[in-house]
Motif scaffolding. Structure first.
Motif, PDB file in Angstrom:
ATOM      1  N   TYR A  78      12.111  -9.599 -18.590  1.00 46.14           N
ATOM      2  CA  TYR A  78      11.790 -10.599 -17.572  1.00 46.14           C
ATOM      3  C   TYR A  78      10.583 -11.436 -17.980  1.00 46.14           C
ATOM      4  CZ  TYR A  78      10.567 -12.880 -13.258  1.00 46.14           C
ATOM      5  OH  TYR A  78      10.260 -13.837 -12.328  1.00 46.14           O
ATOM      6  N   LYS A  79       9.573 -10.791 -18.543  1.00 48.47           N
ATOM      7  CA  LYS A  79       8.368 -11.524 -18.931  1.00 48.47           C
ATOM      8  C   LYS A  79       8.653 -12.526 -20.046  1.00 48.47           C
ATOM      9  CE  LYS A  79       5.182  -7.831 -17.562  1.00 48.47           C
ATOM     10  NZ  LYS A  79       4.175  -6.846 -18.038  1.00 48.47           N
ATOM     11  N   ALA A  80       9.582 -12.211 -20.933  1.00 50.71           N
ATOM     12  CA  ALA A  80       9.965 -13.158 -21.982  1.00 50.71           C
ATOM     13  C   ALA A  80      10.887 -14.239 -21.439  1.00 50.71           C
ATOM     14  CB  ALA A  80      10.643 -12.415 -23.129  1.00 50.71           C
ATOM     15  N   TRP A  81      11.725 -13.885 -20.478  1.00 52.97           N
ATOM     16  CA  TRP A  81      12.712 -14.796 -19.901  1.00 52.97           C
ATOM     17  C   TRP A  81      12.084 -15.891 -19.041  1.00 52.97           C
ATOM     18  CZ3 TRP A  81      17.964 -15.878 -18.770  1.00 52.97           C
ATOM     19  CH2 TRP A  81      18.224 -16.430 -17.513  1.00 52.97           C
ATOM     20  N   GLU A 120      21.059  -8.246 -14.519  1.00 53.54           N
ATOM     21  CA  GLU A 120      21.508  -9.409 -15.280  1.00 53.54           C
ATOM     22  C   GLU A 120      21.179  -9.336 -16.762  1.00 53.54           C
ATOM     23  OE1 GLU A 120      21.679 -12.766 -11.783  1.00 53.54           O
ATOM     24  OE2 GLU A 120      19.738 -12.426 -12.756  1.00 53.54           O
ATOM     25  N   ALA A 121      20.746  -8.175 -17.206  1.00 49.48           N
ATOM     26  CA  ALA A 121      20.540  -7.935 -18.634  1.00 49.48           C
ATOM     27  C   ALA A 121      20.991  -6.507 -18.939  1.00 49.48           C
ATOM     28  CB  ALA A 121      19.084  -8.121 -19.025  1.00 49.48           C
ATOM     29  N   ASP A 122      21.835  -6.362 -19.926  1.00 50.33           N
ATOM     30  CA  ASP A 122      22.368  -5.059 -20.339  1.00 50.33           C
ATOM     31  C   ASP A 122      21.634  -4.623 -21.598  1.00 50.33           C
ATOM     32  OD1 ASP A 122      23.793  -2.832 -21.002  1.00 50.33           O
ATOM     33  OD2 ASP A 122      25.736  -3.810 -21.161  1.00 50.33           O
ATOM     34  N   ILE A 123      20.846  -3.547 -21.484  1.00 50.92           N
ATOM     35  CA  ILE A 123      19.961  -3.140 -22.575  1.00 50.92           C
ATOM     36  C   ILE A 123      20.529  -1.928 -23.306  1.00 50.92           C
ATOM     37  CG2 ILE A 123      17.653  -2.274 -23.142  1.00 50.92           C
ATOM     38  CD1 ILE A 123      16.576  -3.958 -20.863  1.00 50.92           C
ATOM     39  N   ASP A 124      20.634  -2.076 -24.610  1.00 56.05           N
ATOM     40  CA  ASP A 124      21.120  -1.009 -25.487  1.00 56.05           C
ATOM     41  C   ASP A 124      19.961  -0.573 -26.377  1.00 56.05           C
ATOM     42  OD1 ASP A 124      22.583   0.767 -26.964  1.00 56.05           O
ATOM     43  OD2 ASP A 124      24.012  -0.691 -27.754  1.00 56.05           O
ATOM     44  N   GLN A 133       8.990   5.160 -32.749  1.00 53.83           N
ATOM     45  CA  GLN A 133       9.298   3.764 -32.508  1.00 53.83           C
ATOM     46  C   GLN A 133      10.775   3.512 -32.695  1.00 53.83           C
ATOM     47  OE1 GLN A 133       6.966   0.933 -34.683  1.00 53.83           O
ATOM     48  NE2 GLN A 133       5.002   1.802 -34.081  1.00 53.83           N
ATOM     49  N   GLY A 134      11.260   2.452 -32.093  1.00 50.97           N
ATOM     50  CA  GLY A 134      12.649   2.072 -32.243  1.00 50.97           C
ATOM     51  C   GLY A 134      12.851   0.645 -31.779  1.00 50.97           C
ATOM     52  N   THR A 135      14.088   0.246 -31.645  1.00 48.55           N
ATOM     53  CA  THR A 135      14.425  -1.114 -31.252  1.00 48.55           C
ATOM     54  C   THR A 135      15.371  -1.096 -30.052  1.00 48.55           C
ATOM     55  OG1 THR A 135      16.307  -1.209 -32.760  1.00 48.55           O
ATOM     56  CG2 THR A 135      14.166  -1.940 -33.622  1.00 48.55           C
ATOM     57  N   PHE A 136      15.563  -2.246 -29.447  1.00 49.30           N
ATOM     58  CA  PHE A 136      16.557  -2.388 -28.395  1.00 49.30           C
ATOM     59  C   PHE A 136      17.044  -3.829 -28.367  1.00 49.30           C
ATOM     60  CE2 PHE A 136      12.487  -3.212 -26.305  1.00 49.30           C
ATOM     61  CZ  PHE A 136      12.732  -4.336 -25.531  1.00 49.30           C
ATOM     62  N   ARG A 137      18.210  -4.024 -27.801  1.00 47.79           N
ATOM     63  CA  ARG A 137      18.751  -5.368 -27.601  1.00 47.79           C
ATOM     64  C   ARG A 137      19.113  -5.532 -26.140  1.00 47.79           C
ATOM     65  NH1 ARG A 137      22.806  -8.683 -31.450  1.00 47.79           N
ATOM     66  NH2 ARG A 137      20.761  -8.926 -32.443  1.00 47.79           N
ATOM     67  N   ALA A 138      18.704  -6.657 -25.556  1.00 50.63           N
ATOM     68  CA  ALA A 138      19.016  -6.985 -24.170  1.00 50.63           C
ATOM     69  C   ALA A 138      20.022  -8.128 -24.163  1.00 50.63           C
ATOM     70  CB  ALA A 138      17.753  -7.375 -23.408  1.00 50.63           C
ATOM     71  N   ARG A 139      21.243  -7.821 -23.800  1.00 48.65           N
ATOM     72  CA  ARG A 139      22.285  -8.850 -23.722  1.00 48.65           C
ATOM     73  C   ARG A 139      22.232  -9.491 -22.345  1.00 48.65           C
ATOM     74  NH1 ARG A 139      27.773  -8.647 -22.212  1.00 48.65           N
ATOM     75  NH2 ARG A 139      27.568  -6.379 -21.890  1.00 48.65           N
ATOM     76  N   LEU A 140      22.044 -10.787 -22.310  1.00 44.37           N
ATOM     77  CA  LEU A 140      21.944 -11.504 -21.046  1.00 44.37           C
ATOM     78  C   LEU A 140      23.324 -11.678 -20.433  1.00 44.37           C
ATOM     79  CD1 LEU A 140      19.361 -14.227 -22.126  1.00 44.37           C
ATOM     80  CD2 LEU A 140      18.915 -12.167 -20.773  1.00 44.37           C
ATOM     81  N   SER A 198      17.589 -26.211 -30.326  1.00 44.03           N
ATOM     82  CA  SER A 198      19.019 -26.535 -30.354  1.00 44.03           C
ATOM     83  C   SER A 198      19.910 -25.321 -30.117  1.00 44.03           C
ATOM     84  CB  SER A 198      19.372 -27.165 -31.707  1.00 44.03           C
ATOM     85  OG  SER A 198      19.089 -26.253 -32.772  1.00 44.03           O
ATOM     86  N   ARG A 199      19.319 -24.149 -29.878  1.00 43.48           N
ATOM     87  CA  ARG A 199      20.142 -22.953 -29.737  1.00 43.48           C
ATOM     88  C   ARG A 199      20.060 -22.400 -28.320  1.00 43.48           C
ATOM     89  NH1 ARG A 199      16.919 -17.994 -31.022  1.00 43.48           N
ATOM     90  NH2 ARG A 199      14.752 -18.698 -31.184  1.00 43.48           N
ATOM     91  N   ARG A 200      21.139 -21.788 -27.913  1.00 48.59           N
ATOM     92  CA  ARG A 200      21.218 -21.136 -26.607  1.00 48.59           C
ATOM     93  C   ARG A 200      21.035 -19.642 -26.807  1.00 48.59           C
ATOM     94  NH1 ARG A 200      20.718 -22.912 -21.514  1.00 48.59           N
ATOM     95  NH2 ARG A 200      21.927 -24.750 -22.139  1.00 48.59           N
ATOM     96  N   ILE A 201      20.069 -19.058 -26.108  1.00 42.59           N
ATOM     97  CA  ILE A 201      19.765 -17.638 -26.245  1.00 42.59           C
ATOM     98  C   ILE A 201      20.730 -16.818 -25.388  1.00 42.59           C
ATOM     99  CG2 ILE A 201      18.016 -15.849 -25.900  1.00 42.59           C
ATOM    100  CD1 ILE A 201      17.232 -17.797 -28.059  1.00 42.59           C
ATOM    101  N   ASP A 202      21.417 -15.849 -26.002  1.00 50.50           N
ATOM    102  CA  ASP A 202      22.285 -14.959 -25.216  1.00 50.50           C
ATOM    103  C   ASP A 202      21.824 -13.508 -25.253  1.00 50.50           C
ATOM    104  OD1 ASP A 202      22.978 -14.166 -27.776  1.00 50.50           O
ATOM    105  OD2 ASP A 202      25.067 -14.782 -27.629  1.00 50.50           O
ATOM    106  N   HIS A 203      20.735 -13.242 -25.991  1.00 55.49           N
ATOM    107  CA  HIS A 203      20.177 -11.886 -26.009  1.00 55.49           C
ATOM    108  C   HIS A 203      18.730 -11.951 -26.477  1.00 55.49           C
ATOM    109  CE1 HIS A 203      21.279 -12.367 -30.293  1.00 55.49           C
ATOM    110  NE2 HIS A 203      20.275 -11.531 -30.511  1.00 55.49           N
ATOM    111  N   PHE A 204      17.994 -10.910 -26.165  1.00 57.95           N
ATOM    112  CA  PHE A 204      16.639 -10.716 -26.668  1.00 57.95           C
ATOM    113  C   PHE A 204      16.620  -9.432 -27.492  1.00 57.95           C
ATOM    114  CE2 PHE A 204      15.036 -12.789 -22.529  1.00 57.95           C
ATOM    115  CZ  PHE A 204      14.950 -14.045 -23.115  1.00 57.95           C
ATOM    116  N   ASP A 205      15.905  -9.453 -28.594  1.00 56.36           N
ATOM    117  CA  ASP A 205      15.684  -8.245 -29.381  1.00 56.36           C
ATOM    118  C   ASP A 205      14.254  -7.770 -29.179  1.00 56.36           C
ATOM    119  OD1 ASP A 205      18.228  -7.917 -30.595  1.00 56.36           O
ATOM    120  OD2 ASP A 205      17.777  -9.549 -31.979  1.00 56.36           O
TER     121      ASP A 205
END
Length: 229
Positions: free
Chosen positions: A158-161, A173-177, A187-194, A203-210
């Protein structure tokens, strides 16, 4: 801690434990900030002051004159022209991360106590698919409180959005894996699919956050950065 999750262009200032709270949490406030917490309880006042003192220290490191950090629309901090950033605090910890707006489009950070979420919270924030993945993660690595990590990741999302859209984003409204990482890693990573139309960055449309996560010092922290086009 959060500094490890962010690129070198981001300046992060963190305060830990009683010593850090004493150093930053009793710092001076600008009059317009003081007015916002004049009637606040002591804990709220310390947290409010703590993250703003961290933010001003980060401004100085970026060569920007320290100034008041006031809440804007939906409480989002209003940063000096040319900067973007994020703040977070929980018991015994506070942090601010700032970057030049020419280096990143947006960023979000969050820190939480590394403890299970209170009863009823997970069901309110997690999608069914997220809850199922959390059960698998807990079976694989029971030493991590994955429910709290998911909550933190959603806060960072949300803070990035919000700076990119000026719109509300619901937990649903965001599915986080979340990637569990290796057994001996903190440590690790995650992806938030909007799940709603994402913001346009150049020029790009964001559909996820890493994002990235870490667990240390009794805390779980997450961070997301959004690159410029």
């Amino acid at each position: 801690m959060i500094e490890e999750l962010l690129p070198e262009t981001v300046v992060t200032v963190e305060a830990y434990g009683e010593e850090g709270v004493r150093e930053f949490g009793d710092g001076p406030l600008y009059p317009e900030e003081e007015a916002l917490v004049a009637r606040a309880v002591a804990k709220r006042r310390r947290e409010f002051t703590l993250v703003r003192c961290c933010a001003r220290r980060a401004m100085e490191k970026l060569g920007v004159a320290p100034q008041a950090v006031l809440p804007g629309e939906r409480g989002a901090p209003q940063w000096p022209a040319g900067l973007t950033g994020s703040m977070t605090h929980c018991d015994g910890y506070g942090a601010a991360a700032l970057v030049r707006a020419t280096d990143l489009a947006s960023l979000g950070i969050d820190a939480e106590p590394h403890q299970p979420l209170p009863d009823g919270v997970l069901s309110a924030i997690a999608l069914p698919a997220e809850a199922e993945r959390l059960r698998a993660l807990a079976a694989h690595r029971p030493g991590v409180h994955w429910d709290r990590l998911l909550f933190s990741a959603k806060e960072s999302v949300y803070k990035a959005w919000f700076p990119l859209t000026r719109k509300w984003l619901d937990f649903s409204e965001a599915d986080i894996d979340v990637d569990a990482g290796l057994e001996d890693e903190t440590q690790g990573t995650f992806r938030a699919r909007l799940l709603v139309p994402g913001p346009a960055v150049g020029s790009r449309r964001i559909d996820h956050f890493d994002g990235r996560w870490t667990v240390e010092r009794g805390l779980v922290a997450t961070a997301i950065t959004v690159a410029r086009a």
